[in-house]
Design a protein around this motif. Structure first.
Motif, PDB file in Angstrom:
ATOM      1  N   UNK A  38     -44.971  -5.990 -22.429  1.00  0.00           N
ATOM      2  CA  UNK A  38     -44.955  -7.430 -22.726  1.00  0.00           C
ATOM      3  C   UNK A  38     -45.880  -7.735 -23.894  1.00  0.00           C
ATOM      4  N   UNK A  39     -47.091  -7.226 -23.823  1.00  0.00           N
ATOM      5  CA  UNK A  39     -48.070  -7.503 -24.877  1.00  0.00           C
ATOM      6  C   UNK A  39     -47.658  -6.864 -26.197  1.00  0.00           C
ATOM      7  N   UNK A  40     -47.051  -5.683 -26.114  1.00  0.00           N
ATOM      8  CA  UNK A  40     -46.683  -4.967 -27.337  1.00  0.00           C
ATOM      9  C   UNK A  40     -45.616  -5.697 -28.136  1.00  0.00           C
ATOM     10  N   UNK A  41     -44.706  -6.405 -27.473  1.00  0.00           N
ATOM     11  CA  UNK A  41     -43.627  -7.074 -28.196  1.00  0.00           C
ATOM     12  C   UNK A  41     -44.008  -8.465 -28.699  1.00  0.00           C
ATOM     13  N   UNK A  42     -45.163  -8.983 -28.273  1.00  0.00           N
ATOM     14  CA  UNK A  42     -45.537 -10.354 -28.609  1.00  0.00           C
ATOM     15  C   UNK A  42     -45.613 -10.654 -30.111  1.00  0.00           C
ATOM     16  N   UNK A  43     -46.224  -9.784 -30.924  1.00  0.00           N
ATOM     17  CA  UNK A  43     -46.273 -10.087 -32.365  1.00  0.00           C
ATOM     18  C   UNK A  43     -44.887 -10.221 -32.989  1.00  0.00           C
ATOM     19  N   UNK A  44     -43.957  -9.349 -32.584  1.00  0.00           N
ATOM     20  CA  UNK A  44     -42.601  -9.432 -33.125  1.00  0.00           C
ATOM     21  C   UNK A  44     -41.907 -10.714 -32.660  1.00  0.00           C
ATOM     22  N   UNK A  45     -42.056 -11.063 -31.388  1.00  0.00           N
ATOM     23  CA  UNK A  45     -41.436 -12.286 -30.878  1.00  0.00           C
ATOM     24  C   UNK A  45     -42.011 -13.515 -31.580  1.00  0.00           C
ATOM     25  N   UNK A  46     -43.292 -13.474 -31.885  1.00  0.00           N
ATOM     26  CA  UNK A  46     -43.915 -14.610 -32.580  1.00  0.00           C
ATOM     27  C   UNK A  46     -43.303 -14.839 -33.949  1.00  0.00           C
ATOM     28  N   UNK A  47     -42.903 -13.763 -34.608  1.00  0.00           N
ATOM     29  CA  UNK A  47     -42.265 -13.912 -35.918  1.00  0.00           C
ATOM     30  C   UNK A  47     -40.921 -14.634 -35.791  1.00  0.00           C
ATOM     31  N   UNK A  48     -40.243 -14.453 -34.650  1.00  0.00           N
ATOM     32  CA  UNK A  48     -38.977 -15.163 -34.446  1.00  0.00           C
ATOM     33  C   UNK A  48     -39.202 -16.663 -34.464  1.00  0.00           C
ATOM     34  N   UNK A  49     -40.257 -17.115 -33.831  1.00  0.00           N
ATOM     35  CA  UNK A  49     -40.546 -18.551 -33.782  1.00  0.00           C
ATOM     36  C   UNK A  49     -40.841 -19.084 -35.182  1.00  0.00           C
ATOM     37  N   UNK A  50     -41.551 -18.284 -35.971  1.00  0.00           N
ATOM     38  CA  UNK A  50     -41.839 -18.702 -37.340  1.00  0.00           C
ATOM     39  C   UNK A  50     -40.560 -18.790 -38.168  1.00  0.00           C
ATOM     40  N   UNK A  51     -39.629 -17.863 -37.911  1.00  0.00           N
ATOM     41  CA  UNK A  51     -38.389 -17.801 -38.686  1.00  0.00           C
ATOM     42  C   UNK A  51     -37.343 -18.812 -38.214  1.00  0.00           C
ATOM     43  N   UNK A  52     -37.425 -19.233 -36.952  1.00  0.00           N
ATOM     44  CA  UNK A  52     -36.420 -20.143 -36.377  1.00  0.00           C
ATOM     45  C   UNK A  52     -37.105 -21.314 -35.676  1.00  0.00           C
ATOM     46  N   UNK A  53     -37.776 -22.184 -36.428  1.00  0.00           N
ATOM     47  CA  UNK A  53     -38.557 -23.273 -35.832  1.00  0.00           C
ATOM     48  C   UNK A  53     -37.719 -24.283 -35.062  1.00  0.00           C
ATOM     49  N   UNK A  54     -36.406 -24.321 -35.291  1.00  0.00           N
ATOM     50  CA  UNK A  54     -35.547 -25.265 -34.582  1.00  0.00           C
ATOM     51  C   UNK A  54     -35.241 -24.833 -33.158  1.00  0.00           C
ATOM     52  N   UNK A  55     -35.568 -23.592 -32.813  1.00  0.00           N
ATOM     53  CA  UNK A  55     -35.322 -23.060 -31.468  1.00  0.00           C
ATOM     54  C   UNK A  55     -36.539 -23.325 -30.585  1.00  0.00           C
ATOM     55  N   UNK A  56     -36.307 -23.636 -29.310  1.00  0.00           N
ATOM     56  CA  UNK A  56     -37.377 -23.872 -28.350  1.00  0.00           C
ATOM     57  C   UNK A  56     -37.738 -22.539 -27.680  1.00  0.00           C
ATOM     58  N   UNK A  57     -38.877 -21.976 -28.071  1.00  0.00           N
ATOM     59  CA  UNK A  57     -39.333 -20.695 -27.539  1.00  0.00           C
ATOM     60  C   UNK A  57     -40.415 -20.917 -26.483  1.00  0.00           C
ATOM     61  N   UNK A  58     -40.159 -20.469 -25.264  1.00  0.00           N
ATOM     62  CA  UNK A  58     -41.125 -20.587 -24.172  1.00  0.00           C
ATOM     63  C   UNK A  58     -41.493 -19.202 -23.653  1.00  0.00           C
TER      64      UNK A  58
END
Length: 252
Positions: free
Chosen positions: A158-178
């Protein structure tokens, strides 16, 4: 007694292999090197028994070796690491082939997972509170793509994938990421305060964690604009994350 001991050794190897390995560790599957276990293997999509070998060299390089009864898919193989990029890769591969030829190792098979939520389901009504005390409901995501990631502080993958998942939020700000954890704000902050995960952090979760069942963490769910589950991925691997990101991109 020996059979029982070998069984528990094999189970321990499986648990180690399904986690994200340390920086200097690799998995060798039928001669191919990986940093993470391919999803099709750990999710039980590759049937039949698998043999496991703990491999090491005199200079300290190590790997988990594994053989399958069926071939890896092209999707999994594109994430294989060239042997030349692995510390003592040639020697580890030689030792893998030697162990395989000698029939060494422990045999065990992966069981297919039973999803507690699946694509096509209507995402249920929810009310969840984030780490800052704000309550979120279906109304807050109405007409938007929603992505939910379930994790906890003791989950290495879980912790290892967090930096990559965070980039998704930066790239797709219109999506609701929880993100969601059953843990308290105080415990969750031990990870979140490091700034490696920028999704909206739900804590003290008592509803979403039911989606885990006996499948384990992490779990990522993609919900389309109509509130229907579009994709569910238990666990994490490069190919799983690629599929998730592509699906989110299609829906947004």
């Amino acid at each position: 007694m020996k059979l029982m001991r070998n069984f528990f050794v094999a189970v321990a190897l499986v648990l180690c292999a399904t986690a994200t390995l340390a920086k200097d560790k690799v998995i060798i599957i039928d001669g191919y090197f990986f940093k993470e276990m391919p999803a099709e293997v750990k999710n039980g999509e590759k049937s039949g028994p698998s043999a496991f070998f703990m491999l090491s060299t005199p200079n300290g390089a190590s790997a988990l070796g594994m053989t399958l009864s069926s071939q890896l898919s092209d999707e999994a193989l594109k994430f294989a690491i060239p042997v030349g990029e692995v510390e003592e890769g040639e020697e580890l591969l030689r030792r893998f082939n030697e162990a395989k030829a000698n029939g060494k190792g422990n045999s065990i098979s992966f069981a297919a997972k039973k999803p507690m939520i699946k694509a096509g389901d209507r995402f249920p009504e929810f009310s969840a509170r984030d780490i800052d005390g704000k309550t979120w409901t279906n109304a807050d995501v109405s007409g938007k793509v929603m992505v939910l990631n379930l994790w906890f502080t003791g989950c290495g993958p879980c912790r290892a994938e967090m930096p990559e998942l965070s980039r998704w939020k930066d790239e797709m700000p219109e999506v609701m990421f929880f993100s969601s954890t059953y843990e308290s704000p105080e415990v969750a902050r031990q990870v979140l305060d490091k700034g490696t995960f920028n999704w909206i952090p739900i804590v003290n979760d008592t509803q979403f964690k039911e989606f885990i069942g006996s499948n384990g963490y992490p779990l990522t769910i993609v919900i389309d604009k109509s509130g229907t589950v579009a994709m569910v991925e238990y666990g994490t691997s490069p190919e799983q994350r690629e599929r998730l990101k592509n699906k989110i991109g299609e829906l947004k």
